[in-house]
Design a protein around this motif. Structure first.
Motif, PDB file in Angstrom:
ATOM      1  N   TYR A 282       0.862  -1.184   0.000  1.00 29.30           N
ATOM      2  CA  TYR A 282       0.000   0.000   0.000  1.00 29.30           C
ATOM      3  C   TYR A 282       0.900   1.236   0.000  1.00 29.30           C
ATOM      4  CZ  TYR A 282      -3.447  -3.489   1.394  1.00 29.30           C
ATOM      5  OH  TYR A 282      -4.253  -4.612   1.437  1.00 29.30           O
ATOM      6  N   HIS A 284       1.502   5.402  -0.589  1.00 29.74           N
ATOM      7  CA  HIS A 284       0.882   6.732  -0.560  1.00 29.74           C
ATOM      8  C   HIS A 284       0.959   7.357  -1.951  1.00 29.74           C
ATOM      9  CE1 HIS A 284       0.031  10.855   0.642  1.00 29.74           C
ATOM     10  NE2 HIS A 284      -0.295  10.417   1.856  1.00 29.74           N
ATOM     11  N   HIS A 285      -0.143   7.989  -2.364  1.00 34.48           N
ATOM     12  CA  HIS A 285      -0.196   8.535  -3.734  1.00 34.48           C
ATOM     13  C   HIS A 285       0.871   9.581  -3.998  1.00 34.48           C
ATOM     14  CE1 HIS A 285      -2.077  12.441  -2.708  1.00 34.48           C
ATOM     15  NE2 HIS A 285      -2.761  11.768  -1.797  1.00 34.48           N
ATOM     16  N   ASP A 286       1.368  10.259  -2.947  1.00 31.61           N
ATOM     17  CA  ASP A 286       2.397  11.288  -3.149  1.00 31.61           C
ATOM     18  C   ASP A 286       3.697  10.713  -3.699  1.00 31.61           C
ATOM     19  OD1 ASP A 286       0.599  13.110  -2.226  1.00 31.61           O
ATOM     20  OD2 ASP A 286       1.667  13.610  -0.367  1.00 31.61           O
ATOM     21  N   ALA A 288       3.700   7.410  -5.114  1.00 27.35           N
ATOM     22  CA  ALA A 288       3.330   6.191  -5.839  1.00 27.35           C
ATOM     23  C   ALA A 288       4.022   6.079  -7.188  1.00 27.35           C
ATOM     24  CB  ALA A 288       1.814   6.135  -6.021  1.00 27.35           C
ATOM     25  N   GLU A 289       4.025   7.138  -7.977  1.00 25.07           N
ATOM     26  CA  GLU A 289       4.574   7.034  -9.325  1.00 25.07           C
ATOM     27  C   GLU A 289       6.056   6.690  -9.325  1.00 25.07           C
ATOM     28  OE1 GLU A 289       4.965   9.668 -13.454  1.00 25.07           O
ATOM     29  OE2 GLU A 289       3.568  10.280 -11.872  1.00 25.07           O
ATOM     30  N   THR A 360      -0.306  -3.552 -10.643  1.00 19.32           N
ATOM     31  CA  THR A 360      -0.934  -2.338 -10.129  1.00 19.32           C
ATOM     32  C   THR A 360      -2.431  -2.415 -10.386  1.00 19.32           C
ATOM     33  OG1 THR A 360      -0.473  -1.175 -12.207  1.00 19.32           O
ATOM     34  CG2 THR A 360       1.130  -0.917 -10.424  1.00 19.32           C
ATOM     35  N   VAL A 382      -2.500   1.913  -4.560  1.00  9.33           N
ATOM     36  CA  VAL A 382      -2.232   3.311  -4.200  1.00  9.33           C
ATOM     37  C   VAL A 382      -3.293   3.768  -3.212  1.00  9.33           C
ATOM     38  CG1 VAL A 382      -1.997   5.671  -5.060  1.00  9.33           C
ATOM     39  CG2 VAL A 382      -1.166   3.744  -6.438  1.00  9.33           C
ATOM     40  N   VAL A 383      -2.854   4.387  -2.104  1.00 11.31           N
ATOM     41  CA  VAL A 383      -3.778   4.864  -1.074  1.00 11.31           C
ATOM     42  C   VAL A 383      -3.652   6.377  -0.940  1.00 11.31           C
ATOM     43  CG1 VAL A 383      -3.810   2.687   0.183  1.00 11.31           C
ATOM     44  CG2 VAL A 383      -2.077   4.391   0.747  1.00 11.31           C
ATOM     45  N   SER A 384      -4.721   6.991  -0.443  1.00  9.38           N
ATOM     46  CA  SER A 384      -4.763   8.447  -0.365  1.00  9.38           C
ATOM     47  C   SER A 384      -4.123   9.004   0.890  1.00  9.38           C
ATOM     48  CB  SER A 384      -6.214   8.929  -0.455  1.00  9.38           C
ATOM     49  OG  SER A 384      -6.979   8.396   0.624  1.00  9.38           O
ATOM     50  N   SER A 385      -3.897   8.143   1.887  1.00  7.59           N
ATOM     51  CA  SER A 385      -3.324   8.604   3.152  1.00  7.59           C
ATOM     52  C   SER A 385      -2.645   7.449   3.865  1.00  7.59           C
ATOM     53  CB  SER A 385      -4.421   9.183   4.055  1.00  7.59           C
ATOM     54  OG  SER A 385      -5.332   8.159   4.446  1.00  7.59           O
TER      55      SER A 385
END
Length: 469
Positions: A282, A284-286, A288-289, A360, A382-385
């Motif tokens: 898991y 964090h989207h910040d 993730a890429e 993914t 990918v998680v938002s937080s």
């Protein structure tokens, strides 16, 4: 081709059973040994020998037992290359990786045995006239899996033997050769450690023997439930380390490239055939890429091949059955919308190989996120937080181990909320022999490690002595 034998009371002897199976090198599909499938008579004889040997072994001082076991540890370390080569032939682990784990296991065995010198086998409760004496249970059964036959055996044996128990060992029928050699290197009194080879035809009667005071079992949830049911009916102890679906939470603020390299090793090492392999990621989207890009790049460096080749990073899966599970999990994920970013295709040719694979677009509707895969697969969500990652990491019926990568002190503290036997923060497989844990959920039961292993290996008796009248 060698036909393997049992070790009973210090004597190598043929199985009393009439069934055998082939041990196959998973890299070449060549038969490398012939192994008995086991029988109740094999088990009866081995337990007989352990029962006979136990009083004399327990009568030695703790220091004497520790000294004998420590010498064995030194011998094992000196033969780490040979044992690693056998593990490679029987289950595919690259020799270099096997050597490292066996060397570490020998040191861990020696350290665990030395803890007996400090353990309170007898203690007085001040002012009460009470003395608490901890005595060995008698005979223990140790049943180990195929993925780390030597390290798992050593991890279980140390405290049991140092506490004065004798043991009947049953390795997996898939990887028996290294266990045979391990006991050939042993210099302990006859019957202290006995070896019974086979599948459930040996395992079931061993678990059911009323003279066995403890069953230390590592394996599947399904088999673990059967062990627990049987030992519970007999009112005997069991330590069960079962399946895992270990999560990884990658927080914002970490180095995505360095963390991806660490996750790649945690997911792909030993072809993902580690009880605590990273099986759910898991991120964090910040970050993730760049994390996913680095993970895909890292996957490409895990070269497939025979583990005897120094260039090999990723050996085969143990057999076709295990590879079929991996193939099914990946196919299920793709059918439900996941994307294969690396690997995902069975290579041509002999051997049960499968490449390091990154997925993914995964979610908890997929087998690869809910059931133990035991293969070189890194499914990334990918998680938002960080909180979402923590919640999804915790929402599993398994609870063996978990890993969190974060630079935030508050998030480091929050990591302990994951229900698991071991939680690593910023270092997968961190810690030392003093580690004490108990799996959560369907991953097992029974605390072990450090003093808990000695508590499990002994029975406390309180003796109260009042003043004479």
């Amino acid at each position: 081709m060698k036909t393997l034998q049992n070790l009973v009371g210090g004597i190598w002897e043929d199985s009393r059973g009439d069934a055998f199976h082939d041990v196959v090198n998973p890299a070449t599909e060549e038969v490398v040994a012939r192994c008995p499938s086991g029988s109740p008579e094999d088990v009866r004889l081995a337990v007989d020998a352990a029962v006979r040997a136990q009083p004399a072994w327990a009568a030695l001082t703790v220091a004497e037992r520790v000294e004998r076991l420590s010498r064995w540890a030194d011998t094992i370390a000196a033969h780490a290359d040979e044992l690693a080569e056998l593990e490679c032939r029987e289950m595919g682990k690259p020799v270099a990786l096997g050597r490292a784990f066996i060397g570490g296991a020998a040191m861990g065995f020696k350290a665990a045995v030395a803890e007996a010198l400090e353990y309170a086998f007898e203690e007085t409760v001040d002012g009460t006239g009470t003395t608490i004496v901890r005595t060995p249970l008698g005979v223990a059964a140790v049943i180990v899996p195929w993925n780390f036959p030597v390290p798992m055996t050593l991890g279980a044996l140390g405290p049991l033997l140092a506490a004065g128990n004798t043991v009947v060992l049953k390795p997996s029928e898939r990887s028996p050769m290294s266990a045979v050699r391990l006991l050939e290197l042993m210099d302990l009194p006859p019957g202290v450690v006995n070896l019974v080879l086979g599948d459930s035809r040996a395992g079931a009667p061993l678990v059911a023997d009323e003279r066995v005071g403890l069953v230390h079992f590592t394996g599947s949830v399904e088999s673990g439930r059967k062990v627990g049911e049987r030992t519970g009916a007999l009112l005997r102890r069991s330590i069960l380390e079962l399946g895992g679906k270990d999560p990884v939470v990658v927080d914002a603020g970490v180095d995505p490239v360095a963390t991806a390299a660490a996750v790649a090793f945690g997911a792909f090492a030993n072809s993902g055939q580690i009880c605590t392999s990273m099986e759910r990621v898991y991120v964090h989207h910040d970050v993730a890429e760049p994390f996913i890009e680095a993970l895909v790049e890292a996957a490409g460096t895990y070269a497939l091949g025979d583990g005897h080749d120094a260039r090999t990073v990723l050996g085969p899966l143990v057999d076709r059955r295990q590879r079929d599970i991996v193939v099914r999990h990946v196919a299920d994920a793709v059918s439900r919308g996941a994307t294969v970013r690396a690997g995902g295709v069975v290579p041509e040719g002999k051997g049960f190989f499968y490449p390091a694979t990154v997925l993914t677009g995964v979610d908890e509707s997929m087998l690869v996120m809910t059931e133990e895969t035991f293969g070189p697969i890194a499914p990334v969500a990918v998680v938002s937080s960080f909180e979402e990652g923590l919640e999804r990491a915790s929402a599993s019926r398994f609870g063996l181990a978990a890993t969190v990568y974060t630079a935030d002190p508050a998030h480091m503290a929050a990591a302990r909320r994951i229900p698991a036997g071991v939680v690593w923060v910023n270092q997968w497989q961190g810690g030392g022999p003093e580690r004490l844990y108990e799996p959560a959920g369907d991953s097992g039961m029974g605390a072990t490690g450090s003093r808990a292993a000695y508590d499990a290996a002994t029975r406390p008796t309180s003796i109260h002595t009042a003043p004479a009248a």
